[in-house]
Design a protein around this motif. Structure first.
Motif, mmCIF file in Angstrom:
data_model
loop_
_atom_site.group_PDB
_atom_site.id
_atom_site.type_symbol
_atom_site.label_atom_id
_atom_site.label_comp_id
_atom_site.label_asym_id
_atom_site.label_seq_id
_atom_site.Cartn_x
_atom_site.Cartn_y
_atom_site.Cartn_z
ATOM 1 N N ARG A 187 -0.725 -8.013 -3.238
ATOM 2 C CA ARG A 187 -1.222 -9.102 -3.892
ATOM 3 C C ARG A 187 -2.659 -9.093 -3.639
ATOM 4 N NH1 ARG A 187 2.793 -13.447 -0.656
ATOM 5 N NH2 ARG A 187 4.739 -13.012 -1.945
ATOM 6 N N GLU A 204 3.490 -2.279 -6.844
ATOM 7 C CA GLU A 204 4.288 -3.193 -7.382
ATOM 8 C C GLU A 204 4.122 -4.623 -6.603
ATOM 9 O OE1 GLU A 204 8.146 -1.599 -7.732
ATOM 10 O OE2 GLU A 204 7.701 -0.957 -9.676
ATOM 11 N N GLY A 205 4.184 -4.596 -5.200
ATOM 12 C CA GLY A 205 4.183 -5.591 -4.418
ATOM 13 C C GLY A 205 2.791 -6.222 -3.692
ATOM 14 N N ARG A 243 6.391 -9.756 2.960
ATOM 15 C CA ARG A 243 5.113 -8.782 3.083
ATOM 16 C C ARG A 243 5.444 -7.711 4.187
ATOM 17 N NH1 ARG A 243 3.937 -8.767 -0.824
ATOM 18 N NH2 ARG A 243 1.816 -8.023 -0.444
ATOM 19 N N GLY A 278 13.227 -10.138 -7.105
ATOM 20 C CA GLY A 278 12.154 -10.446 -6.123
ATOM 21 C C GLY A 278 12.342 -11.910 -5.499
ATOM 22 N N ALA A 304 5.260 -4.424 2.254
ATOM 23 C CA ALA A 304 4.019 -3.800 1.980
ATOM 24 C C ALA A 304 3.481 -3.002 3.301
ATOM 25 C CB ALA A 304 2.931 -4.910 1.726
ATOM 26 N N ALA A 315 5.465 1.281 -4.197
ATOM 27 C CA ALA A 315 5.941 -0.129 -3.904
ATOM 28 C C ALA A 315 4.656 -0.833 -3.685
ATOM 29 C CB ALA A 315 6.561 0.016 -2.290
ATOM 30 N N SER A 340 9.424 -10.212 -2.198
ATOM 31 C CA SER A 340 8.051 -10.997 -1.769
ATOM 32 C C SER A 340 7.753 -10.794 -0.265
ATOM 33 C CB SER A 340 8.429 -12.308 -2.065
ATOM 34 O OG SER A 340 9.366 -12.815 -1.560
ATOM 35 N N GLY A 383 9.301 -2.901 -2.212
ATOM 36 C CA GLY A 383 8.271 -3.094 -3.154
ATOM 37 C C GLY A 383 8.684 -4.173 -4.135
ATOM 38 N N ARG A 384 9.827 -4.461 -4.346
ATOM 39 C CA ARG A 384 10.229 -5.505 -5.427
ATOM 40 C C ARG A 384 10.589 -6.780 -4.649
ATOM 41 N NH1 ARG A 384 12.646 -2.775 -9.729
ATOM 42 N NH2 ARG A 384 11.144 -0.867 -10.084
#
Length: 397
Positions: free
Chosen positions: A275, A272-273, A245, A211, A248, A269, A243, A240-241
């Motif tokens: 926010r 997990e990703g 964006r 990540g 997403a 995904a 950071s 998905g792993r």
């Protein structure tokens, strides 16, 4: 310009900019150095041809080639201070496309890992499977040999190596898995062996990412539009792993993919990703959750989990979240019911309590077959019902 070439002030300014800490600035200055054409500019171009930034290095090499000057070969990427790999994935991918030899250059197994490579490339499936199991049993000790196997000519050997690495999460194999996946995914159309390598290598890469990597999302992003659904799914799991964006957003679009496997990977995904601040993803997620035909149970669970991680303050949107989550309290699987209960518990407050219908649905889960569902139902009721409303007692006398 020709006038600037004889202007010492212009030459000094360009030389200073060519040492800027930002790679984008150095890349732009390459054209100025080439235009000046003086000896100092040519010498600086040779230095930039070995720059650590691959974009700068490529631009400088092109400028030197145009001037018919032989560039200096670029140095190997530096090792991490703690002895681990250098996580500049974008550089690794670009360097692979620009200057790395093709995967098929290794003619036959050789070196200290020759025996492993021979078994991984054996024509018999049983031998390859046994080699994979043996490598997994060795753990990290097998990683160097598996990484080298990703460059073997036989797609079956690379596939076996990728399968083993997918079962051995190893961050120091991530760069090799990324290169192998990209090379196979962009290989000849219709080659099922290469497609399988790409899909499994992406799965292994997803398991190896921490990540914290930078630059890896850009080369993977085009693969979410790949013709093969398993390659698309593997790319989404990797995104998905990370950071970044952009992953997403790509996963939201992929939720409408025609292939169920891709939709499930996109949902995973996102789960997990996603926010807390990703409120722009709520409505697309709800649209898929309430779509027809209904998404699979795995997709439902992943979407509910993603929604539970987003802070929804907008009242109309919150009502829609409640509306979509409530039926899944009675969902088809334990995981769906459990996740729906956890999400609904966050959707109500003391000043905005759940209506009687929702309470009835939750009460019915107190007799669920699974203890975790019963526990979450009890937690919901304890959080949102006044003591004594169910005629229960605090403790048995």
């Amino acid at each position: 310009t020709a006038k600037d070439a004889s202007d010492p002030a212009a030459q000094r300014a360009v030389q200073a900019l060519s040492r800027d800490m930002h790679g984008a600035t150095r890349q732009l200055v390459v054209r100025a150095l080439g235009a000046l054409g003086d000896a100092a500019s040519a010498a600086r171009l040779r230095e930039l041809a070995a720059d650590h930034d691959v974009a700068v290095r490529t631009a400088a090499q092109a400028a030197l080639a145009a001037a018919r000057v032989t560039p200096v070969p670029p140095p190997a990427p530096p090792a991490h201070e703690d002895g681990g790999m250098h996580f500049d994935f974008e550089t690794a991918v670009r360097a692979h496309r620009v200057s790395a030899p093709p995967v098929v250059e290794v003619a036959k197994p050789a070196g200290p890992h020759a025996a492993l490579h021979a078994r991984l490339g054996d024509a018999r499936r049983a031998v390859r499977d046994a080699a994979v199991d043996a490598a997994v049993a060795q753990g990290k000790a097998a990683v160097p040999g598996l990484v080298l196997a990703l460059r073997l000519p036989q797609s079956s050997a690379r596939l076996a190596a990728a399968m083993a690495l997918a079962r051995l999460p190893a961050p120091d194999a991530a760069a090799a898995l990324l290169d192998a996946a990209l090379a196979a995914a962009h290989g000849p159309a219709g080659d099922d062996g290469e497609i399988a390598v790409a899909a499994v290598a992406l799965k292994g890469l997803a398991n190896s990412l921490t990540g914290a990597e930078e630059g890896v999302a850009q080369p993977i992003l085009p693969l979410v539009k790949h013709a093969d659904p398993f390659v698309r799914a593997g790319a989404l799991l990797c995104l998905g792993r990370l950071s970044d964006r952009v992953g997403a957003r790509a996963a939201v679009v992929a939720l409408t993919d025609a292939h169920d496997h891709v939709k499930e990977a996109a949902a995973v995904a996102l789960s997990e990703g996603v926010r807390e601040e990703d409120t722009d993803l709520v409505l697309p997620l709800l649209a898929v959750l309430g779509g027809r035909p209904s998404p699979s149970a795995a997709t439902q669970e992943a979407i509910l989990l993603a929604l539970s991680r987003i802070h929804v303050a907008d009242a109309p949107t919150l009502v829609r979240v409640r509306h979509r989550a409530r039926p899944l309290v009675l969902g088809p699987t334990t995981s769906v019911r459990r996740t729906a209960l956890a999400l609904l518990e966050r959707c109500y407050t003391e000043s905005d309590p759940p209506p009687a219908g929702v309470v009835d649905d939750v009460l019915s889960r107190l007799t669920d077959d699974h203890p975790e569902v019963r526990l979450l139902a009890a937690s919901f009721l304890a959080q949102h019902l006044e003591p004594g409303i169910t005629d229960g007692v605090e403790r048995l006398e």
